[in-house]
Design a protein around this motif. Sequence first.
Motif, PDB file in Angstrom:
ATOM      1  N   TYR A  97       0.792  -1.226   0.000  1.00 56.78           N
ATOM      2  CA  TYR A  97       0.000   0.000   0.000  1.00 56.78           C
ATOM      3  C   TYR A  97       0.828   1.282   0.000  1.00 56.78           C
ATOM      4  N   VAL A  98       2.122   1.194   0.283  1.00 57.74           N
ATOM      5  CA  VAL A  98       2.952   2.389   0.342  1.00 57.74           C
ATOM      6  C   VAL A  98       4.142   2.316  -0.613  1.00 57.74           C
ATOM      7  N   ILE A  99       4.988   1.315  -0.435  1.00 60.86           N
ATOM      8  CA  ILE A  99       6.247   1.281  -1.194  1.00 60.86           C
ATOM      9  C   ILE A  99       6.005   1.118  -2.689  1.00 60.86           C
ATOM     10  N   ASP A 100       5.205   0.131  -3.057  1.00 61.34           N
ATOM     11  CA  ASP A 100       5.043  -0.182  -4.488  1.00 61.34           C
ATOM     12  C   ASP A 100       4.303   0.894  -5.278  1.00 61.34           C
ATOM     13  N   PRO A 101       3.222   1.492  -4.773  1.00 61.15           N
ATOM     14  CA  PRO A 101       2.470   2.422  -5.621  1.00 61.15           C
ATOM     15  C   PRO A 101       2.986   3.854  -5.674  1.00 61.15           C
ATOM     16  N   GLU A 102       3.839   4.264  -4.746  1.00 61.81           N
ATOM     17  CA  GLU A 102       4.202   5.677  -4.672  1.00 61.81           C
ATOM     18  C   GLU A 102       5.199   6.067  -5.758  1.00 61.81           C
ATOM     19  N   VAL A 103       5.186   7.350  -6.125  1.00 62.94           N
ATOM     20  CA  VAL A 103       6.090   7.830  -7.166  1.00 62.94           C
ATOM     21  C   VAL A 103       7.505   8.021  -6.628  1.00 62.94           C
ATOM     22  N   GLU A 104       7.629   8.401  -5.359  1.00 64.66           N
ATOM     23  CA  GLU A 104       8.959   8.508  -4.765  1.00 64.66           C
ATOM     24  C   GLU A 104       9.574   7.120  -4.601  1.00 64.66           C
ATOM     25  N   THR A 105      10.893   7.065  -4.568  1.00 66.92           N
ATOM     26  CA  THR A 105      11.567   5.809  -4.235  1.00 66.92           C
ATOM     27  C   THR A 105      11.495   5.620  -2.723  1.00 66.92           C
ATOM     28  N   ILE A 106      10.901   4.513  -2.290  1.00 68.54           N
ATOM     29  CA  ILE A 106      10.762   4.238  -0.859  1.00 68.54           C
ATOM     30  C   ILE A 106      11.357   2.872  -0.541  1.00 68.54           C
ATOM     31  N   LYS A 107      12.271   2.859   0.403  1.00 64.55           N
ATOM     32  CA  LYS A 107      12.785   1.600   0.942  1.00 64.55           C
ATOM     33  C   LYS A 107      12.508   1.596   2.443  1.00 64.55           C
ATOM     34  N   ALA A 108      12.920   0.540   3.129  1.00 64.59           N
ATOM     35  CA  ALA A 108      12.510   0.428   4.531  1.00 64.59           C
ATOM     36  C   ALA A 108      13.532  -0.301   5.372  1.00 64.59           C
ATOM     37  N   PHE A 109      13.687   0.163   6.597  1.00 66.77           N
ATOM     38  CA  PHE A 109      14.371  -0.580   7.648  1.00 66.77           C
ATOM     39  C   PHE A 109      13.297  -1.396   8.364  1.00 66.77           C
ATOM     40  N   LEU A 110      13.485  -2.693   8.433  1.00 65.88           N
ATOM     41  CA  LEU A 110      12.517  -3.589   9.067  1.00 65.88           C
ATOM     42  C   LEU A 110      12.710  -3.577  10.576  1.00 65.88           C
ATOM     43  N   ASN A 111      11.648  -3.279  11.312  1.00 67.02           N
ATOM     44  CA  ASN A 111      11.720  -3.263  12.768  1.00 67.02           C
ATOM     45  C   ASN A 111      11.953  -4.682  13.288  1.00 67.02           C
ATOM     46  N   ILE A 112      12.879  -4.813  14.232  1.00 69.77           N
ATOM     47  CA  ILE A 112      13.125  -6.136  14.817  1.00 69.77           C
ATOM     48  C   ILE A 112      11.928  -6.594  15.654  1.00 69.77           C
TER      49      ILE A 112
END
Length: 371
Positions: A97-112
């Motif tokens: 819902y956030v990373i794939d559809p957005e126009v900006e490049t978005i990556k993520a740090f996965l919470n432990i």
Amino acid sequence: MALTLTNFRPVGLDDCPGTLHLDDAGRVSAEAAPGAQTRDLGGAYLSPGWCDLHVHVWHGGTDISIRPSEAGRSTGVTAMADAGSAGEATFHGLREYVIDPEVETIKAFLNIGSIGLVACNRVPELIDWRSIDIDRTLAVIEANRDVICGIKVRASGVIVGSWGITPAKIAKRVAEMTNLPLMVHVGEPPPLIDEVFDILTPGDIVTHCFNGKPAGSIRDTEAIFAQAQELAARGIRMDIGHGGASFNFETARVSIAEGLRPFSISTDLHRVSIVSPVYDMATTMSKLLAVGLPFDDVIAASTNAPRSILGLPGADGARPGAVADFTVFDLDDAAIEVLDSQGNAMTMEKTFEPRATIMGGDMQPAARRQP
């Protein structure tokens, strides 16, 4: 759309010509494409796209996150990393819902912590050993290697309580097992900040590096500041992560004056900090300039340094064949009073003013969010 960019000052870009051509696919070209539209940038600066290494944009998935658009292109940012909003139990939603559809490049740090920041601080993600599922965390990482850029742990007392340093150690072990950097939030103990420092290795990231929290700051003792300097020299990355509680003007000013410059400038934008005292990336960059970080260092810490962690082009972004990813901005005279996270006031005499972002052949206006 094919574009020709003229009348700009390149900064943070290697071998960037005075005129930049983009073809119909939005790639840098040696020559103007037929029918290209010319954009006169009015003498503004042109840099690699601003990159915010610490935001919270899992809107609807946590009670503290904002929409990516509020942290993104409208304020000059073309790339960002969500810093631990999602753990393994919720990451699928962040991606879909956030990373794939957005126009900006978005990556993520996965919470432990498996639940991430669903109910941030009201329901801490690291209460005890049941909060971490290593097997499921490893599976989520392997299934999402293209967008997960590291592991995140909040190592402060309000989150871990009497569990102390143990969650950070578990997070570090998972980071080692998956060959990813660890981003660790430092703040009020437990654990003590030097306990956190002891487990870090080159490539890891200390976010909230200039917080002013007693017993959680690099300025607590001369020995701790010397340790922070030694870590930075070894390649541990010091990240601003301003946020609502984690940036202190005096800590930043004195540390920079004594030679400790941050690797990356980030906002820790969320539902509260976006209103005050953070606002956006441009204001955060302006604050760092005001406390003594040189202009070129501010640009590097907002572009090429964080982009390297996300695996994105940076200084080489003007080479032929590169997909356009730029921020257009000015540095204006100002007299604007702003606050740090402890309510201390400072007047900024210069402000970074984003004018536009260019991603591929798409050019969109941008502006600083006014305090």
